[in-house]
Motif scaffolding. Structure first.
Motif, PDB file in Angstrom:
ATOM      1  N   SER A  10      37.475  42.687  34.412  1.00 23.52           N
ATOM      2  CA  SER A  10      37.523  41.259  34.715  1.00 23.52           C
ATOM      3  C   SER A  10      38.941  40.692  34.789  1.00 23.52           C
ATOM      4  O   SER A  10      39.210  39.816  35.610  1.00 23.52           O
ATOM      5  N   LYS A  11      39.852  41.159  33.938  1.00 20.28           N
ATOM      6  CA  LYS A  11      41.213  40.606  33.968  1.00 20.28           C
ATOM      7  C   LYS A  11      41.882  40.888  35.307  1.00 20.28           C
ATOM      8  O   LYS A  11      42.403  39.983  35.971  1.00 20.28           O
ATOM      9  N   GLU A  12      41.881  42.160  35.711  1.00 20.79           N
ATOM     10  CA  GLU A  12      42.513  42.528  36.978  1.00 20.79           C
ATOM     11  C   GLU A  12      41.831  41.840  38.152  1.00 20.79           C
ATOM     12  O   GLU A  12      42.498  41.345  39.072  1.00 20.79           O
ATOM     13  N   CYS A  13      40.500  41.783  38.118  1.00 22.93           N
ATOM     14  CA  CYS A  13      39.767  41.181  39.235  1.00 22.93           C
ATOM     15  C   CYS A  13      39.997  39.678  39.315  1.00 22.93           C
ATOM     16  O   CYS A  13      40.216  39.136  40.404  1.00 22.93           O
ATOM     17  N   LEU A  14      39.954  38.985  38.162  1.00 17.94           N
ATOM     18  CA  LEU A  14      40.172  37.536  38.205  1.00 17.94           C
ATOM     19  C   LEU A  14      41.607  37.217  38.610  1.00 17.94           C
ATOM     20  O   LEU A  14      41.834  36.296  39.416  1.00 17.94           O
ATOM     21  N   THR A  58      29.467  35.730  37.039  1.00 17.59           N
ATOM     22  CA  THR A  58      29.835  34.324  36.855  1.00 17.59           C
ATOM     23  C   THR A  58      31.336  34.117  36.682  1.00 17.59           C
ATOM     24  O   THR A  58      31.861  33.067  37.025  1.00 17.59           O
ATOM     25  N   PHE A  59      32.041  35.126  36.164  1.00 20.55           N
ATOM     26  CA  PHE A  59      33.469  34.924  35.935  1.00 20.55           C
ATOM     27  C   PHE A  59      34.224  34.666  37.233  1.00 20.55           C
ATOM     28  O   PHE A  59      35.346  34.147  37.211  1.00 20.55           O
ATOM     29  N   ASP A  60      33.627  34.963  38.397  1.00 18.30           N
ATOM     30  CA  ASP A  60      34.335  34.674  39.653  1.00 18.30           C
ATOM     31  C   ASP A  60      34.498  33.177  39.888  1.00 18.30           C
ATOM     32  O   ASP A  60      35.374  32.742  40.643  1.00 18.30           O
ATOM     33  N   HIS A  61      33.672  32.355  39.208  1.00 13.39           N
ATOM     34  CA  HIS A  61      33.808  30.905  39.345  1.00 13.39           C
ATOM     35  C   HIS A  61      35.012  30.361  38.564  1.00 13.39           C
ATOM     36  O   HIS A  61      35.371  29.187  38.719  1.00 13.39           O
ATOM     37  N   CYS A  62      35.623  31.205  37.739  1.00 18.53           N
ATOM     38  CA  CYS A  62      36.857  30.782  37.071  1.00 18.53           C
ATOM     39  C   CYS A  62      37.958  30.485  38.085  1.00 18.53           C
ATOM     40  O   CYS A  62      38.917  29.779  37.767  1.00 18.53           O
ATOM     41  N   TRP A 112      34.107  26.540  33.502  1.00 22.23           N
ATOM     42  CA  TRP A 112      34.758  27.835  33.767  1.00 22.23           C
ATOM     43  C   TRP A 112      36.262  27.797  33.541  1.00 22.23           C
ATOM     44  O   TRP A 112      36.969  28.702  33.965  1.00 22.23           O
ATOM     45  N   ASP A 113      36.787  26.763  32.903  1.00 18.84           N
ATOM     46  CA  ASP A 113      38.244  26.639  32.812  1.00 18.84           C
ATOM     47  C   ASP A 113      38.831  27.602  31.779  1.00 18.84           C
ATOM     48  O   ASP A 113      38.143  28.465  31.227  1.00 18.84           O
TER      49      ASP A 113
END
Length: 301
Positions: A273-277, A194-198, A166-167
């Motif tokens: 996703s950008k704002e959330c991550l 899954t992007f939350d694991h980033c 996830w890096d």
């Protein structure tokens, strides 16, 4: 690794009842109840219209997580839904779905990943997508990704060179840098994707709380285009017991970053996703996380 109380109770329950998959049991019960309550039928056009109202348009980068077990009032096929989404975003856009193989292979040192042929265990919609023309797949045993469209090759090309799956060079992180809209279809109310694991994929270098999520580097093997066995090294994730309450994070997202709607029984959510991550990483640096196991309370941030 010491189990949490919840996990220990689950183990006892399985032994007493002979039920091996509590999650599947819960989903089946939920489906039975839902069929009693919800009867309104809907089509792929209905789903796509909602996605468009949430921001999907020509040229959009879209990632979809779907549980087709929850599509029991849907009048259509998985392929039809995918094709209609593709028609909206066009080849100028990009469509992404998870494509990880069976979880038992992740710890099997003898397993050789056949990224061209191994089915994905991410569900019917994802497997249908994997089999479609011009769909690319990343080489990563833990969290492989399939992608179609303008950014597909760039998204997947370095997944077997990542320090963890996830890096910053993974498809999961890269898609957030190009403003991917993450849609969840039929998944639980607080599931993000899954992007939350980033968050741990990036912050493991900065703090011991996040470092514990990864094991020492190990070797993964795969077949290349010519059938040769190749290998890559990566730090496995998921080595500690993890239990989540994603609503701890979602409550920090603004209305533009997170939207939700329901068609009949089907829950549709959209995350920018950008704002959330970026928000999740900011919170993670302060010790605010979706995980209650392992707890961040004993750490200083």
């Amino acid at each position: 690794m010491r189990n949490s109380i919840i996990t220990s109770l689950g183990i006892v329950f399985k032994r007493l009842t002979g039920i091996n998959d509590i999650s599947l049991l819960r989903k089946n019960i939920h489906k039975c109840i839902g069929k009693i309550i919800y009867h309104k039928k809907y089509t792929s056009d209905d789903v796509v219209n909602v996605m468009q109202k949430m921001g999907m348009t020509k040229g959009s980068v879209v990632c979809i997580h779907a549980a087709m077990k929850e599509f029991y009032n849907y009048q259509g096929s998985a392929q039809e839904l995918i094709e209609k989404i593709m028609n909206v975003i066009t080849p100028e856009g990009t469509l992404i779905m998870p494509a990880f193989p069976e979880s038992r292979y992740q710890s099997d040192c003898n397993y050789i990943f056949d990224y061209k042929n191994d089915i994905t265990k991410a569900g019917c919609l994802a497997e249908t997508f994997r089999r479609m023309p011009n769909v690319e797949r990343s080489i990563n045993v833990q969290h492989s990704v399939c992608a179609w469209g303008k950014n597909a090759k760039w998204l997947i090309k370095d997944h077997n060179r990542c320090h963890n799956c996830w890096d910053e060079n993974s498809p999961w992180y890269r898609m957030t840098r190009i403003n991917c809209l993450v849609f969840t279809l039929g998944l639980p109310s607080w599931y993000i994707g899954t992007f939350d694991h980033c968050v741990e994929g990036v912050l493991y270098k900065e703090h011991p709380y996040w470092a514990q999520f990864f094991a020492p580097e190990r070797i993964y093997r795969y077949y290349d285009n010519d059938g040769n066995v190749c290998q890559y090294r990566s730090h496995p994730g998921g080595v500690v017991e993890r239990r989540t309450r994603e609503k701890r994070l979602i409550k920090h997202f603004d209305d533009a970053s997170f939207k939700k709607k329901k068609i009949s029984n089907l829950k549709i959510k959209m995350f920018r996703s950008k704002e959330c991550l970026d928000k999740m990483i900011e919170l993670g640096r302060r010790g605010i996380t979706m995980y209650y196991v392992p707890s961040p309370k004993k750490y200083k941030f």
